[in-house]
Scaffold this motif. Sequence first.
Motif, PDB file in Angstrom:
ATOM      1  N   ILE A 133      49.613  31.880  40.563  1.00  0.00           N
ATOM      2  CA  ILE A 133      49.566  31.624  42.002  1.00  0.00           C
ATOM      3  C   ILE A 133      48.120  31.469  42.475  1.00  0.00           C
ATOM      4  CG2 ILE A 133      50.141  32.566  44.270  1.00  0.00           C
ATOM      5  CD1 ILE A 133      52.652  33.718  43.092  1.00  0.00           C
ATOM      6  N   ALA A 134      47.197  32.223  41.894  1.00  0.00           N
ATOM      7  CA  ALA A 134      45.779  32.056  42.244  1.00  0.00           C
ATOM      8  C   ALA A 134      45.323  30.638  41.925  1.00  0.00           C
ATOM      9  CB  ALA A 134      44.931  33.073  41.493  1.00  0.00           C
ATOM     10  N   HIS A 135      45.753  30.126  40.800  1.00  0.00           N
ATOM     11  CA  HIS A 135      45.425  28.743  40.443  1.00  0.00           C
ATOM     12  C   HIS A 135      46.058  27.768  41.435  1.00  0.00           C
ATOM     13  CE1 HIS A 135      44.478  25.314  37.896  1.00  0.00           C
ATOM     14  NE2 HIS A 135      45.747  24.949  37.938  1.00  0.00           N
ATOM     15  N   GLN A 136      47.279  28.049  41.857  1.00  0.00           N
ATOM     16  CA  GLN A 136      47.971  27.170  42.798  1.00  0.00           C
ATOM     17  C   GLN A 136      47.265  27.088  44.146  1.00  0.00           C
ATOM     18  OE1 GLN A 136      51.959  28.730  42.937  1.00  0.00           O
ATOM     19  NE2 GLN A 136      52.615  27.677  41.067  1.00  0.00           N
ATOM     20  N   VAL A 137      46.657  28.209  44.579  1.00  0.00           N
ATOM     21  CA  VAL A 137      45.976  28.186  45.876  1.00  0.00           C
ATOM     22  C   VAL A 137      44.557  27.641  45.773  1.00  0.00           C
ATOM     23  CG1 VAL A 137      47.372  30.127  46.701  1.00  0.00           C
ATOM     24  CG2 VAL A 137      45.079  30.562  45.788  1.00  0.00           C
ATOM     25  N   GLY A 138      44.116  27.311  44.543  1.00  0.00           N
ATOM     26  CA  GLY A 138      42.833  26.646  44.393  1.00  0.00           C
ATOM     27  C   GLY A 138      41.725  27.454  43.776  1.00  0.00           C
ATOM     28  N   PHE A 139      42.005  28.687  43.340  1.00  0.00           N
ATOM     29  CA  PHE A 139      40.975  29.482  42.681  1.00  0.00           C
ATOM     30  C   PHE A 139      40.689  28.949  41.282  1.00  0.00           C
ATOM     31  CE2 PHE A 139      41.800  33.156  45.592  1.00  0.00           C
ATOM     32  CZ  PHE A 139      40.465  33.417  45.910  1.00  0.00           C
ATOM     33  N   GLN A 140      39.443  29.055  40.863  1.00  0.00           N
ATOM     34  CA  GLN A 140      39.119  28.941  39.448  1.00  0.00           C
ATOM     35  C   GLN A 140      39.587  30.221  38.761  1.00  0.00           C
ATOM     36  OE1 GLN A 140      37.638  26.419  37.729  1.00  0.00           O
ATOM     37  NE2 GLN A 140      37.548  25.134  39.570  1.00  0.00           N
ATOM     38  N   ASP A 257      36.123  28.963  52.582  1.00  0.00           N
ATOM     39  CA  ASP A 257      37.208  28.489  51.721  1.00  0.00           C
ATOM     40  C   ASP A 257      37.692  29.581  50.776  1.00  0.00           C
ATOM     41  OD1 ASP A 257      34.705  28.251  50.331  1.00  0.00           O
ATOM     42  OD2 ASP A 257      35.712  27.027  48.810  1.00  0.00           O
ATOM     43  N   ILE A 258      36.797  30.436  50.306  1.00  0.00           N
ATOM     44  CA  ILE A 258      37.200  31.533  49.421  1.00  0.00           C
ATOM     45  C   ILE A 258      37.976  32.578  50.215  1.00  0.00           C
ATOM     46  CG2 ILE A 258      36.388  33.356  47.884  1.00  0.00           C
ATOM     47  CD1 ILE A 258      36.056  30.503  46.813  1.00  0.00           C
ATOM     48  N   LYS A 259      37.524  32.868  51.423  1.00  0.00           N
ATOM     49  CA  LYS A 259      38.243  33.817  52.274  1.00  0.00           C
ATOM     50  C   LYS A 259      39.652  33.305  52.570  1.00  0.00           C
ATOM     51  CE  LYS A 259      35.901  35.690  55.588  1.00  0.00           C
ATOM     52  NZ  LYS A 259      35.202  35.982  56.875  1.00  0.00           N
ATOM     53  N   LEU A 278      37.215  39.410  42.239  1.00  0.00           N
ATOM     54  CA  LEU A 278      36.661  38.101  41.938  1.00  0.00           C
ATOM     55  C   LEU A 278      35.391  38.278  41.110  1.00  0.00           C
ATOM     56  CD1 LEU A 278      36.859  36.322  45.443  1.00  0.00           C
ATOM     57  CD2 LEU A 278      38.586  36.332  43.639  1.00  0.00           C
ATOM     58  N   ALA A 279      35.001  37.224  40.423  1.00  0.00           N
ATOM     59  CA  ALA A 279      33.713  37.201  39.719  1.00  0.00           C
ATOM     60  C   ALA A 279      32.986  35.924  40.117  1.00  0.00           C
ATOM     61  CB  ALA A 279      33.916  37.265  38.210  1.00  0.00           C
ATOM     62  N   ARG A 280      31.752  36.067  40.565  1.00  0.00           N
ATOM     63  CA  ARG A 280      30.944  34.898  40.931  1.00  0.00           C
ATOM     64  C   ARG A 280      29.994  34.564  39.786  1.00  0.00           C
ATOM     65  NH1 ARG A 280      28.300  36.597  45.423  1.00  0.00           N
ATOM     66  NH2 ARG A 280      26.352  36.932  44.286  1.00  0.00           N
ATOM     67  N   VAL A 281      30.124  33.371  39.265  1.00  0.00           N
ATOM     68  CA  VAL A 281      29.243  32.872  38.207  1.00  0.00           C
ATOM     69  C   VAL A 281      28.481  31.691  38.792  1.00  0.00           C
ATOM     70  CG1 VAL A 281      29.096  31.938  35.877  1.00  0.00           C
ATOM     71  CG2 VAL A 281      30.881  33.610  36.435  1.00  0.00           C
ATOM     72  N   ASN A 282      27.168  31.881  38.972  1.00  0.00           N
ATOM     73  CA  ASN A 282      26.371  30.936  39.741  1.00  0.00           C
ATOM     74  C   ASN A 282      27.006  30.821  41.125  1.00  0.00           C
ATOM     75  OD1 ASN A 282      24.559  30.509  37.590  1.00  0.00           O
ATOM     76  ND2 ASN A 282      25.975  29.033  36.660  1.00  0.00           N
ATOM     77  N   GLU A 283      27.535  29.680  41.507  1.00  0.00           N
ATOM     78  CA  GLU A 283      28.179  29.556  42.821  1.00  0.00           C
ATOM     79  C   GLU A 283      29.686  29.331  42.710  1.00  0.00           C
ATOM     80  OE1 GLU A 283      26.631  30.223  45.635  1.00  0.00           O
ATOM     81  OE2 GLU A 283      24.892  30.656  44.385  1.00  0.00           O
ATOM     82  N   THR A 284      30.239  29.588  41.517  1.00  0.00           N
ATOM     83  CA  THR A 284      31.678  29.429  41.310  1.00  0.00           C
ATOM     84  C   THR A 284      32.362  30.784  41.380  1.00  0.00           C
ATOM     85  OG1 THR A 284      31.341  27.491  39.900  1.00  0.00           O
ATOM     86  CG2 THR A 284      33.470  28.605  39.735  1.00  0.00           C
TER      87      THR A 284
END
Length: 319
Positions: A133-140, A257-259, A278-284
């Motif tokens: 579902i996280a992938h479906q809502v647009g998360f990496q 967009d993340i919120k 969540l994990a932030r890698v650079n700006e992702t």
Amino acid sequence: MVKPEILIISNRYDFACDYICACLHEENSNYLRLNTDDLLHLHVFMNPINGEIEIKIDDQLYKIDTDSLKSILYRGPTYLRETSVLNLSPEDKLSKSQWTAFIRTLMVFDKCRWMNHPHATYFAETKAVQLKIAHQVGFQVPNTIITNSDLWHEKITPNSANEVIVKGIDTIYLGIGEKLAFGYTNVVERSNLSYETMSIAPVFLQQYLDPKVDLRVTVVDKEVFSVEILVDRQGVSGDWRLKKDSVEYVPIDLPIDIKTKCIELVSKLGLSYGAIDLARVNETYYFIEINPTGEWAWLVDQSNLRIDFAIAQFLNRGV
């Protein structure tokens, strides 16, 4: 006879609920807190057809019914209903299992507002469902497989350190005598995952994200509370929970967009509350997991995030 409008299901050591009850008390809210470790001392009378429960606590009688009850805060993770991991006598196991089942019968109150409904909690506790579902809502999401085979090496993208994340498919609680051992997420060298170590049970294998900055995002209905988790102002390699005594929780504002994705994820899982990692890698921003009964009290103390007030307001609003 008292007819509570808000019902809180917790335990006597749940400090987060202490905060919520303090907020409700300040608002003069009509609430009843039931601690699961005190149930043996209660007298209960339930009519499941009419949706009514009478509870006698000491000399006070409480009546909970569909017409007066407007919200329930249910803090119990559903995986804790399993009592076989505990070193209990058969009588104690019977008592614990049936009182736990009694708490689940509160699902007959289907017209009130829940945080969170046991059905939704059970659904949302499933890590594979979370990732989908996280992938479906647009998360990496990190490259992930579930396997008990040592023939997995081409499935997970290696990193420069040649390491991989290993964690249980479900929350791991192991009975050791009268104690419960908790299973954390581990960073393991790929070469150490042989058939002998893999064949016992399937596990989650995930792409190892490093360097990264961990984020805890707490969603209460449509409100979002976010912190970075740092040690010496740097991100933490591996599972930050293993370094709880050293980390700092720094409040941040997430990108819009993340919120929005966090709020949508909680909604799609049927929840009104979720603790998202969540994990932030650079700006992702990568989605790691969500806990529908995740702890948050330390964020009130250390980061001055009024999650307690937000939950109390949610309960007071009702449906």
